[in-house]
Write an enzyme that holds these catalytic residues in place. Structure first.
Site: not given
Ligand code: DGL
Length: 268
Positions: A13-14, A45, A78, A155, A188
């Protein structure tokens, strides 16, 4: 390619949001070893360019493949939306992504064929969910809404907070007016807002949690390819991040629903 079923599943994940997927995997597949990668130094991201997201996704994929994962799970909506092809092209092991999993679930859940999708601006602008849903059922009408403020609110730990409730009411108003019966939580972080969103939407609208959807798909794939870890002993979990931000431990444990240990920082 011959893959050892005892090898770990790689989830990425990001940031730490993908721990919602790890949590679902731990609950449903208690014997699977898992390696998690969260790009905490470069999150979010959701507002970056496609080119940058693809470059980051490629780096993470290469890292996890070096750890001999048997399967890759793109937990980030994303990255799934704009970099899935780049990841799949690189990977000799199967790749599952949350967009396809969420789309399939939405198609199964909707009765009136009016589906809402919420996510980051990149996910929504990419139209990836609409394409994936219409691939399975071209008659479904999709109504999308970017919700960029939800990530920082989660968050902050404001899962049940008046500010989050007001923000949700504002974001959801246009799609609620479309008579949707199903809403895909295309990010997420959003599963942590499930109760609040359900309260705002009312109980006639079904929420699709992509963390649950991908876990179901993972089980099906492991069975089909005979990749279940058959050792039957307590699994190993390892977490890699690119930075340890303040409050990382606390937020991570809320996503994971248990103690977060075995965390290493990768310096790039
Ligand atoms: N993990 C990103 C998503 O599921 C959310 C957080 C981000 O913007 O990086 O899109």
């Amino acid at each position: 390619m011959q893959v050892n079923p005892n090898n770990p599943i790689g989830v990425f994940d990001s940031g730490i949001g993908g721990l919602t997927v790890v949590r679902a995997l731990m609950e449903r597949m208690p014997f699977e070893n898992i390696i998690y990668f969260g790009d905490t130094a470069r999150v979010p991201y959701g507002l970056k360019s496609v080119e940058t997201i693809s470059r980051y996704a490629t780096q993470i994929t290469e890292f996890l493949l070096r750890q001999n994962v048997k399967l890759l799970i793109v937990a980030c909506n994303t990255m799934s939306s704009v970099a899935y092809q780049a990841i799949e092209d690189l990977s000799p092991v199967p790749v599952l992504d949350v967009v396809d999993a969420g789309a399939r679930s939405a198609v199964n859940e909707t009765h009136n064929k009016y589906v809402g999708v919420i996510g980051t601006p990149v996910t929504i602008n990419s139209n990836a969910y609409a394409r994936a849903i219409n691939k399975y059922d071209p008659e479904i009408r999709i109504f999308s809404q970017p919700c960029p403020l939800f990530v920082p609110l989660v968050e902050e730990g404001w899962f049940d907070h008046q500010v989050t409730r007001l923000t949700a009411q504002e974001y959801l108003k246009p799609i609620m007016a479309q008579n949707i019966d199903t809403l895909v939580l295309g990010c997420t972080h959003y599963p942590l807002l499930k109760s609040l969103l359900q309260e705002v939407l009312g109980d006639q609208i079904m929420l699709v949690d992509s963390a649950q959807a991908i876990t179901q798909q993972t089980g099906e794939l492991l069975d089909k390819d005979n990749l279940r870890n058959g050792q039957g002993k307590p699994p190993g979990y390892r977490f890699y991040v690119t930075d340890v931000p303040i409050r990382f431990q606390g937020i991570g444990e809320r996503f994971l629903g248990r103690t977060l240990s075995n965390v290493s920082v990768v310096k790039w």
